[in-house]
Design a protein around this motif. Structure first.
Motif, PDB file in Angstrom:
ATOM      1  N   HIS A  57      -2.271  10.060  -0.084  1.00 39.92           N
ATOM      2  CA  HIS A  57      -3.307   9.209  -0.304  1.00 39.92           C
ATOM      3  C   HIS A  57      -2.511   8.482  -1.510  1.00 39.92           C
ATOM      4  CE1 HIS A  57      -5.403  11.266   2.450  1.00 39.92           C
ATOM      5  NE2 HIS A  57      -5.008  12.886   1.911  1.00 39.92           N
ATOM      6  N   LEU A  58      -3.882   7.205  -1.706  1.00 43.18           N
ATOM      7  CA  LEU A  58      -3.401   6.625  -3.471  1.00 43.18           C
ATOM      8  C   LEU A  58      -3.697   7.382  -3.983  1.00 43.18           C
ATOM      9  CD1 LEU A  58      -6.085   3.098  -1.551  1.00 43.18           C
ATOM     10  CD2 LEU A  58      -3.479   3.101  -1.934  1.00 43.18           C
ATOM     11  N   VAL A  71      -3.685   0.510  -7.825  1.00 41.03           N
ATOM     12  CA  VAL A  71      -4.270   1.500  -7.407  1.00 41.03           C
ATOM     13  C   VAL A  71      -5.768   0.619  -7.329  1.00 41.03           C
ATOM     14  CG1 VAL A  71      -5.548   3.246  -6.795  1.00 41.03           C
ATOM     15  CG2 VAL A  71      -3.215   2.898  -6.712  1.00 41.03           C
ATOM     16  N   TYR A 118      -6.455  -3.023  -6.586  1.00 45.57           N
ATOM     17  CA  TYR A 118      -5.835  -2.349  -4.869  1.00 45.57           C
ATOM     18  C   TYR A 118      -7.259  -2.400  -4.105  1.00 45.57           C
ATOM     19  CZ  TYR A 118      -3.966  -2.059  -0.162  1.00 45.57           C
ATOM     20  OH  TYR A 118      -3.106  -2.116   1.277  1.00 45.57           O
ATOM     21  N   VAL A 119      -7.726  -1.370  -4.448  1.00 46.09           N
ATOM     22  CA  VAL A 119      -8.957  -1.238  -4.024  1.00 46.09           C
ATOM     23  C   VAL A 119     -10.003  -1.880  -4.020  1.00 46.09           C
ATOM     24  CG1 VAL A 119     -10.843   0.994  -3.988  1.00 46.09           C
ATOM     25  CG2 VAL A 119      -8.296   1.775  -4.181  1.00 46.09           C
ATOM     26  N   GLU A 148       0.298  -1.135   0.237  1.00 43.18           N
ATOM     27  CA  GLU A 148      -0.010  -0.198  -0.344  1.00 43.18           C
ATOM     28  C   GLU A 148       1.248   1.228  -0.026  1.00 43.18           C
ATOM     29  OE1 GLU A 148      -2.861   2.266   2.895  1.00 43.18           O
ATOM     30  OE2 GLU A 148      -3.571  -0.149   3.046  1.00 43.18           O
ATOM     31  N   GLU A 149       2.169   1.552   0.918  1.00 40.93           N
ATOM     32  CA  GLU A 149       2.639   2.565   0.528  1.00 40.93           C
ATOM     33  C   GLU A 149       3.362   3.142  -0.464  1.00 40.93           C
ATOM     34  OE1 GLU A 149       2.885   4.610   3.630  1.00 40.93           O
ATOM     35  OE2 GLU A 149       1.608   3.509   3.668  1.00 40.93           O
ATOM     36  N   GLU A 150       3.534   1.313  -1.272  1.00 42.48           N
ATOM     37  CA  GLU A 150       4.392   1.698  -2.842  1.00 42.48           C
ATOM     38  C   GLU A 150       3.020   3.029  -3.418  1.00 42.48           C
ATOM     39  OE1 GLU A 150       7.134   1.650  -3.647  1.00 42.48           O
ATOM     40  OE2 GLU A 150       7.816   1.152  -1.259  1.00 42.48           O
ATOM     41  N   LEU A 151       1.895   2.456  -3.115  1.00 40.64           N
ATOM     42  CA  LEU A 151       0.644   3.524  -4.155  1.00 40.64           C
ATOM     43  C   LEU A 151       0.430   4.332  -3.640  1.00 40.64           C
ATOM     44  CD1 LEU A 151      -1.363  -0.453  -4.683  1.00 40.64           C
ATOM     45  CD2 LEU A 151       0.531   0.833  -6.227  1.00 40.64           C
ATOM     46  N   ARG A 152       1.306   4.986  -3.172  1.00 42.74           N
ATOM     47  CA  ARG A 152       0.636   6.171  -1.942  1.00 42.74           C
ATOM     48  C   ARG A 152       1.788   6.966  -2.928  1.00 42.74           C
ATOM     49  NH1 ARG A 152      -3.134   5.722   1.984  1.00 42.74           N
ATOM     50  NH2 ARG A 152      -3.634   4.229   2.974  1.00 42.74           N
ATOM     51  N   LYS A 162      -9.335  -4.718  -1.729  1.00 46.99           N
ATOM     52  CA  LYS A 162      -9.674  -4.731  -0.109  1.00 46.99           C
ATOM     53  C   LYS A 162     -10.942  -4.115   0.134  1.00 46.99           C
ATOM     54  CE  LYS A 162      -5.682  -4.403   1.523  1.00 46.99           C
ATOM     55  NZ  LYS A 162      -5.527  -5.652   2.883  1.00 46.99           N
ATOM     56  N   LEU A 169     -12.085  -1.057  -1.187  1.00 46.31           N
ATOM     57  CA  LEU A 169     -11.497   0.697   0.058  1.00 46.31           C
ATOM     58  C   LEU A 169     -13.228   1.124  -1.289  1.00 46.31           C
ATOM     59  CD1 LEU A 169      -7.915   0.729   0.365  1.00 46.31           C
ATOM     60  CD2 LEU A 169      -9.439   0.074   2.075  1.00 46.31           C
TER      61      LEU A 169
END
Length: 258
Positions: free
Chosen positions: A12-13, A134, A137-138, A2-6, A141, A143
């Motif tokens: 933020h993402l 992203v 991932y969203v 997740e940190e790599e996608l911020r 999760k 999100l």
């Protein structure tokens, strides 16, 4: 992951990530908010840069071509839309702006400076690979999707416009996408449906030429190792270059990789 996608600016993402010449990404809105007139930028080189030979001293022959030619795939120093004004060197310095309306941006990761023409960060290439990561991932999760126009902390998106391909919260929709005038014909759908429809369209969409934005990429230049369009061959810098059909080159590359 997740940190790599911020985004390194807003934390933020990524939302509409764009690619800087140093290959780091930021959100498009973050880049636009962070850019400033080029005259206010004070790059700090590690050494003296007195001439072009010194700038290119540590470059390979291919990279040197980027500084003096528009026939390669490097960053080109000009003022056309969709082009960066400036070419990065090994020390993180870029050529100074070509005109007083130029804008600049410091990369928040490596602090290199890139100069743009008056269109600013809107010239930057979209990083669709990161955006796809992203989105997946969203979705995995579960999100929520956030508004792409909010300043500061974004609110949860209420709708997506299928024509604008932008997610709006209720406030930004009322302010930026009123249901009147030419916008009355736009289709507003819920964010989840909009994401699915957008992914489907992107898969079907043929990539357009960066220089001739109305033309799709159809050929591959064997000299410059970049895809080109018909106008690039007719009136651009690839007129006398050896080219092959882009589809055939993609198939050949897939066979090599397999």
């Amino acid at each position: 992951m997740e940190e790599e996608l911020r985004c390194p600016l807003c934390k933020h993402l990524f939302r509409n990530p764009v690619l800087l010449p140093c290959y780091h990404s930021v959100c498009l809105n973050c880049a636009i908010r962070s850019q400033k007139p080029a005259q206010q930028t004070q790059p700090q080189p590690e050494g003296s840069l007195n001439n072009l030979n010194e700038i290119t001293a540590d470059y390979s022959d291919v990279d040197k071509l980027s500084l003096v030619s528009e026939t390669d795939s490097g960053v080109v120093c000009n003022s056309r839309p969709n082009s960066y004004v400036g070419t990065p060197n090994i020390q993180g310095i870029l050529f100074p702006p070509l005109h007083s309306s130029a804008l600049s941006l410091n990369c928040p990761v490596c602090q290199k400076v890139v100069y743009f023409d008056e269109n600013g960060a809107n010239n930057l290439q979209k990083n669709r690979t990161v955006q796809n990561l992203v989105d997946k991932y969203v979705e995995a999760k579960h999100l929520p999707v956030f508004c792409q126009l909010c300043e500061g902390d974004p609110k949860i998106a209420a709708v997506m416009c299928e024509q604008c391909e932008v997610f709006y919260c209720e406030s930004c929709r009322d302010n930026c996408h009123p249901d009147r005038g030419p916008l009355v014909k736009h289709s507003l759908v819920n964010p989840q449906q909009g994401k699915a429809n957008l992914r489907a369209r992107i898969k079907e969409r043929k990539p357009n030429c960066v220089e001739h934005t109305e033309e799709t990429l159809s050929m591959y230049c064997m000299i410059c190792k970049v895809p080109v369009c018909v106008l690039c061959l007719q009136e651009g810098n690839h007129t006398n270059h050896d080219v092959q059909a882009l589809g055939a080159m993609c198939k050949a590359q897939k066979k090599r990789n397999s």
